[in-house]
Design a protein around this motif. Structure first.
Motif, PDB file in Angstrom:
ATOM      1  N   VAL A 268     -40.422 -48.504 -52.754  1.00  0.00           N
ATOM      2  CA  VAL A 268     -41.204 -49.744 -52.762  1.00  0.00           C
ATOM      3  C   VAL A 268     -42.666 -49.343 -52.677  1.00  0.00           C
ATOM      4  O   VAL A 268     -43.096 -48.739 -51.699  1.00  0.00           O
ATOM      5  N   ASP A 269     -43.411 -49.671 -53.736  1.00  0.00           N
ATOM      6  CA  ASP A 269     -44.797 -49.233 -53.842  1.00  0.00           C
ATOM      7  C   ASP A 269     -45.765 -50.367 -53.574  1.00  0.00           C
ATOM      8  O   ASP A 269     -45.617 -51.460 -54.110  1.00  0.00           O
ATOM      9  N   GLY A 270     -46.777 -50.073 -52.770  1.00  0.00           N
ATOM     10  CA  GLY A 270     -47.844 -51.032 -52.492  1.00  0.00           C
ATOM     11  C   GLY A 270     -49.021 -50.816 -53.424  1.00  0.00           C
ATOM     12  O   GLY A 270     -48.963 -50.026 -54.369  1.00  0.00           O
ATOM     13  N   GLY A 271     -50.114 -51.491 -53.160  1.00  0.00           N
ATOM     14  CA  GLY A 271     -51.301 -51.416 -53.995  1.00  0.00           C
ATOM     15  C   GLY A 271     -51.900 -50.028 -54.077  1.00  0.00           C
ATOM     16  O   GLY A 271     -52.484 -49.657 -55.100  1.00  0.00           O
ATOM     17  N   GLN A 272     -51.769 -49.228 -53.033  1.00  0.00           N
ATOM     18  CA  GLN A 272     -52.346 -47.884 -53.039  1.00  0.00           C
ATOM     19  C   GLN A 272     -51.689 -46.988 -54.083  1.00  0.00           C
ATOM     20  O   GLN A 272     -52.257 -45.999 -54.515  1.00  0.00           O
TER      21      GLN A 272
ATOM     22  N   ASP B 147     -44.088 -55.312 -45.058  1.00  0.00           N
ATOM     23  CA  ASP B 147     -43.301 -56.552 -45.137  1.00  0.00           C
ATOM     24  C   ASP B 147     -42.261 -56.476 -46.250  1.00  0.00           C
ATOM     25  O   ASP B 147     -41.128 -56.932 -46.087  1.00  0.00           O
ATOM     26  N   ALA B 148     -42.641 -55.897 -47.371  1.00  0.00           N
ATOM     27  CA  ALA B 148     -41.703 -55.774 -48.489  1.00  0.00           C
ATOM     28  C   ALA B 148     -40.540 -54.857 -48.123  1.00  0.00           C
ATOM     29  O   ALA B 148     -39.380 -55.148 -48.448  1.00  0.00           O
ATOM     30  N   GLU B 149     -40.822 -53.740 -47.469  1.00  0.00           N
ATOM     31  CA  GLU B 149     -39.754 -52.828 -47.051  1.00  0.00           C
ATOM     32  C   GLU B 149     -38.819 -53.501 -46.046  1.00  0.00           C
ATOM     33  O   GLU B 149     -37.591 -53.352 -46.134  1.00  0.00           O
ATOM     34  N   GLN B 150     -39.387 -54.263 -45.113  1.00  0.00           N
ATOM     35  CA  GLN B 150     -38.555 -54.978 -44.135  1.00  0.00           C
ATOM     36  C   GLN B 150     -37.658 -55.995 -44.825  1.00  0.00           C
ATOM     37  O   GLN B 150     -36.481 -56.124 -44.489  1.00  0.00           O
ATOM     38  N   ARG B 151     -38.213 -56.693 -45.807  1.00  0.00           N
ATOM     39  CA  ARG B 151     -37.432 -57.704 -46.520  1.00  0.00           C
ATOM     40  C   ARG B 151     -36.278 -57.059 -47.284  1.00  0.00           C
ATOM     41  O   ARG B 151     -35.141 -57.534 -47.238  1.00  0.00           O
ATOM     42  N   LEU B 152     -36.565 -55.976 -47.992  1.00  0.00           N
ATOM     43  CA  LEU B 152     -35.512 -55.308 -48.754  1.00  0.00           C
ATOM     44  C   LEU B 152     -34.475 -54.676 -47.824  1.00  0.00           C
ATOM     45  O   LEU B 152     -33.276 -54.704 -48.124  1.00  0.00           O
ATOM     46  N   TRP B 153     -34.914 -54.154 -46.700  1.00  0.00           N
ATOM     47  CA  TRP B 153     -33.988 -53.532 -45.747  1.00  0.00           C
ATOM     48  C   TRP B 153     -32.964 -54.537 -45.238  1.00  0.00           C
ATOM     49  O   TRP B 153     -31.815 -54.194 -44.975  1.00  0.00           O
TER      50      TRP B 153
END
Length: 161
Positions: free
Chosen positions: A67-71, A24-30
């Motif tokens: 963009v980094d997630g929790g992992q 979702d974060a990558e889609q938003r930034l894209w």
């Protein structure tokens, strides 16, 4: 950039699968980076480079956005190695957490915007062909009128005022 990418990434078309399954974060930034919306710079998403796939990259100014997630909190050593690899290749790397992109999108895009403006190539100034004192000319009601010579501005030097 062809030829620098590991074939184990290209053969299974990993970047295509990642593009189709963005977070979702990558889609938003894209939404903010696509179609040259950022200072008219072209970004690519999920771009293969070496042994890695960069989330977003502007090849014109060599800017990589991750963009980094929790992992990624558990794999900080791998992320540092990846960042160093990209820096050695000439990239400037910006890293953001997913929650930053989702909750502070304006701040994230402002950081990217500033980086683009810092990295953009400076245009080569065009000087008159026949010396500094060449007079500019214009046409005024059908006749040629001489205008005072236009001085060439001095370029400001960084760090000196």
């Amino acid at each position: 950039m062809k030829g620098r990418t590991n074939q184990s990434i290209l053969r299974p078309k990993l970047q295509r699968r990642l593009r189709n399954n963005m977070t979702d974060a990558e889609q938003r930034l894209w939404r903010f980076l696509r179609q040259k919306q950022m200072a008219n710079f072209k970004f690519r998403r999920q771009h293969p480079f070496g042994d890695y796939i960069i989330d977003f990259v502007c090849l014109e100014v060599m800017l990589a956005v991750e963009v980094d997630g929790g992992q990624h909190s558990a794999q900080q050593a791998e992320d540092m190695a990846r960042t160093e690899y990209l820096k050695r290749a000439g990239f400037r790397v910006l890293r953001f957490w997913n929650n930053e992109v989702m909750s502070e999108t304006d701040s994230v895009t402002a950081v990217i915007w500033r980086a683009l403006l810092e990295l953009r190539p400076t245009p080569i100034p065009t000087f008159p062909l026949k010396g500094k004192e060449r007079a500019a000319r214009r046409v005024d009601k059908g006749r040629r009128v001489e205008i005072e010579p236009t001085p060439i501005p001095a370029f400001p030097r960084r760090g000196k005022e």
